[in-house]
Design a protein around this motif. Structure first.
Motif, short mmCIF file in Angstrom:
data_model
loop_
_atom_site.label_atom_id
_atom_site.label_comp_id
_atom_site.label_asym_id
_atom_site.label_seq_id
_atom_site.Cartn_x
_atom_site.Cartn_y
_atom_site.Cartn_z
N ALA A 15 0.82 -1.22 0.00
CA ALA A 15 0.00 0.00 0.00
C ALA A 15 0.85 1.27 0.00
O ALA A 15 0.43 2.30 -0.51
N TYR A 16 2.05 1.17 0.62
CA TYR A 16 2.92 2.35 0.74
C TYR A 16 4.34 1.92 0.33
O TYR A 16 5.20 1.70 1.18
N PRO A 17 4.55 1.75 -0.98
CA PRO A 17 5.79 1.10 -1.45
C PRO A 17 7.09 1.88 -1.21
O PRO A 17 8.16 1.29 -1.26
N GLU A 18 6.96 3.16 -0.91
CA GLU A 18 8.20 3.90 -0.64
C GLU A 18 8.81 3.37 0.66
O GLU A 18 8.08 3.00 1.57
N VAL A 19 10.10 3.38 0.74
CA VAL A 19 10.86 2.82 1.88
C VAL A 19 10.28 1.48 2.37
O VAL A 19 9.72 1.38 3.47
N PRO A 20 10.46 0.44 1.55
CA PRO A 20 9.93 -0.88 1.93
C PRO A 20 10.56 -1.42 3.22
O PRO A 20 11.70 -1.09 3.54
N VAL A 21 9.80 -2.26 3.92
CA VAL A 21 10.37 -2.91 5.11
C VAL A 21 10.77 -4.35 4.82
O VAL A 21 11.75 -4.86 5.38
N LEU A 22 10.00 -5.03 3.99
CA LEU A 22 10.34 -6.42 3.67
C LEU A 22 10.91 -6.54 2.27
O LEU A 22 11.76 -7.39 2.01
N GLY A 23 10.44 -5.69 1.38
CA GLY A 23 10.87 -5.76 -0.01
C GLY A 23 10.19 -6.91 -0.74
O GLY A 23 9.27 -7.54 -0.21
N GLU A 24 10.66 -7.15 -1.94
CA GLU A 24 10.04 -8.19 -2.77
C GLU A 24 11.08 -9.23 -3.15
O GLU A 24 12.27 -9.01 -2.98
N GLY A 25 10.61 -10.33 -3.72
CA GLY A 25 11.51 -11.34 -4.28
C GLY A 25 12.48 -11.88 -3.25
O GLY A 25 12.10 -12.30 -2.15
N VAL A 26 13.76 -11.82 -3.59
CA VAL A 26 14.81 -12.37 -2.72
C VAL A 26 14.78 -11.69 -1.35
O VAL A 26 14.92 -12.34 -0.30
N SER A 27 14.59 -10.38 -1.36
CA SER A 27 14.57 -9.63 -0.11
C SER A 27 13.44 -10.11 0.80
O SER A 27 13.63 -10.35 2.00
N TYR A 28 12.26 -10.32 0.20
CA TYR A 28 11.11 -10.79 0.97
C TYR A 28 11.39 -12.18 1.55
O TYR A 28 11.13 -12.45 2.74
N GLN A 29 11.95 -13.07 0.72
CA GLN A 29 12.23 -14.43 1.19
C GLN A 29 13.20 -14.42 2.37
O GLN A 29 13.06 -15.20 3.31
N ARG A 30 14.19 -13.54 2.32
CA ARG A 30 15.16 -13.48 3.43
C ARG A 30 14.52 -12.95 4.69
O ARG A 30 14.81 -13.41 5.79
N ALA A 31 13.61 -11.99 4.50
CA ALA A 31 12.89 -11.46 5.67
C ALA A 31 12.01 -12.55 6.27
O ALA A 31 11.89 -12.67 7.50
N LEU A 32 11.43 -13.37 5.39
CA LEU A 32 10.57 -14.47 5.87
C LEU A 32 11.41 -15.47 6.68
O LEU A 32 10.99 -15.94 7.75
N PHE A 33 12.59 -15.78 6.17
CA PHE A 33 13.49 -16.67 6.92
C PHE A 33 13.80 -16.04 8.29
O PHE A 33 13.75 -16.71 9.32
N PHE A 34 14.10 -14.76 8.28
CA PHE A 34 14.50 -14.10 9.52
C PHE A 34 13.35 -14.05 10.53
O PHE A 34 13.56 -14.19 11.72
N LYS A 35 12.13 -13.88 10.03
CA LYS A 35 10.94 -13.91 10.91
C LYS A 35 10.88 -15.26 11.63
O LYS A 35 10.68 -15.34 12.85
N HIS A 36 11.09 -16.35 10.87
CA HIS A 36 11.04 -17.68 11.49
C HIS A 36 12.19 -17.87 12.47
O HIS A 36 12.03 -18.50 13.52
N PHE A 37 13.35 -17.34 12.12
CA PHE A 37 14.50 -17.42 13.03
C PHE A 37 14.16 -16.72 14.35
O PHE A 37 14.38 -17.27 15.43
N VAL A 38 13.59 -15.54 14.27
CA VAL A 38 13.25 -14.78 15.48
C VAL A 38 12.20 -15.53 16.29
O VAL A 38 12.35 -15.71 17.51
N GLU A 39 11.17 -16.02 15.63
CA GLU A 39 10.06 -16.64 16.36
C GLU A 39 10.43 -18.00 16.92
O GLU A 39 9.99 -18.38 18.00
N ARG A 40 11.24 -18.76 16.17
CA ARG A 40 11.53 -20.13 16.61
C ARG A 40 12.80 -20.26 17.42
O ARG A 40 12.95 -21.20 18.20
N SER A 41 13.76 -19.37 17.21
CA SER A 41 15.04 -19.52 17.92
C SER A 41 15.26 -18.45 18.98
O SER A 41 15.79 -18.75 20.04
N VAL A 42 14.89 -17.22 18.69
CA VAL A 42 15.17 -16.14 19.65
C VAL A 42 14.09 -16.06 20.72
O VAL A 42 14.37 -16.06 21.92
N ALA A 43 12.83 -16.01 20.29
CA ALA A 43 11.73 -15.80 21.24
C ALA A 43 11.67 -16.86 22.35
O ALA A 43 11.46 -16.50 23.52
#
Ligand SMILES: N[C@@H](CCC(=O)N[C@@H](CS)C(=O)NCC(=O)O)C(=O)O
Length: 233
Positions: A79-107
């Motif tokens: 909805a607000y594509p300027e200054v993305p937080v997750l990005g698209e494509g490869v960037s999005y996939q890496r953010a998705l990996f990192f979300k799982h890392f945070v939720e499953r390993s850090v939390a």
């Protein structure tokens, strides 16, 4: 346009500690989007019925209702594509990996450190529900789950790759913070809001990064109400 975020509160209405809400609040601030926080607690499920959901965060952006923190971050990028937080494509996939890392390993390690402080930070009317649901999830009592030393040791090991990145750049996403920083920060801010326990050693790269994150977006998190602002119960 009205923008509202349903946000978990605790034994004081100013105490806002949900890790998932914090990642969304940081993402909104990253994009310069104002939001009105709507205080919510565990026993107010009916207040979220309009969203067909039973957890926070829930974002109402005009007519659009979005549930789940990561889906909200993705929605904000659409909805607000300027200054993305997750990005698209490869960037999005890496953010998705990192979300799982945070939720499953850090939390889980953070949980071991702060679980009893968290219980005390929760609204008294929600504590029985919290105990019942979390004890069923952990398969033991909260008191048995509370292992701060073990939690700190595990957290130190788990954060090794994070420390590696922070030796090279000030933020996980580079020179300025973005999605990965907000994902990890949400969880660390959760623990920091409810507990005075040391999470990482004060001279650790992660501790310095956390200080930098507190200061972001005009000190959004630094100015947040925490248990440090409350009298002991
Ligand atoms: N996957 C969800 C998880 C959200 C979540 O677990 N929220 C907690 C507050 S931190 C909640 O509302 N729990 C309600 C409950 O346990 O009944 C997200 O990322 O938004």
């Amino acid at each position: 346009m009205t923008r509202t975020l349903y946000d978990l509160y605790g034994r004081d209405e100013r105490l806002r500690f949900s890790p998932y809400c914090w990642r969304v609040r940081m993402a909104l601030a990253h994009k310069g989007l104002d939001v009105t926080l709507k205080p919510w607690r565990f026993s107010q499920k009916e207040a979220l019925a309009f969203a067909h959901h039973d957890q926070v965060p829930v974002l109402c952006d005009g007519d659009k209702v979005v549930t789940d923190s990561f889906a909200i971050m993705r929605y904000l990028d659409d909805a607000y594509p300027e200054v993305p937080v997750l990005g698209e494509g490869v960037s999005y996939q890496r953010a998705l990996f990192f979300k799982h890392f945070v939720e499953r390993s850090v939390a889980p390690s953070l949980f071991r450190i702060v679980v009893l402080d968290l219980l005390a930070a929760i609204h008294p009317g929600d504590r029985d529900y919290f105990r019942e649901t979390r004890e069923a999830r952990f398969g033991c009592t909260l008191e048995e789950f509370h292992q701060p030393e073990q939690g700190r040791e595990a957290l130190q090991k788990t954060l090794a790759p994070v420390r590696g990145v922070l030796r090279e750049t000030p933020f996980l996403d580079g020179e300025t913070p973005s999605g990965a920083d907000y994902l990890l920060f949400g969880s660390m801010m959760w623990a920091y809001c409810v507990s005075k326990e040391t999470l990482v050693p004060p001279d650790d790269e992660v501790a310095h990064w956390f200080e930098r994150m507190l200061a972001q977006h005009n000190g959004l998190a630094a100015n947040a109400f925490t248990v440090r602002d409350l009298p002991a119960e």
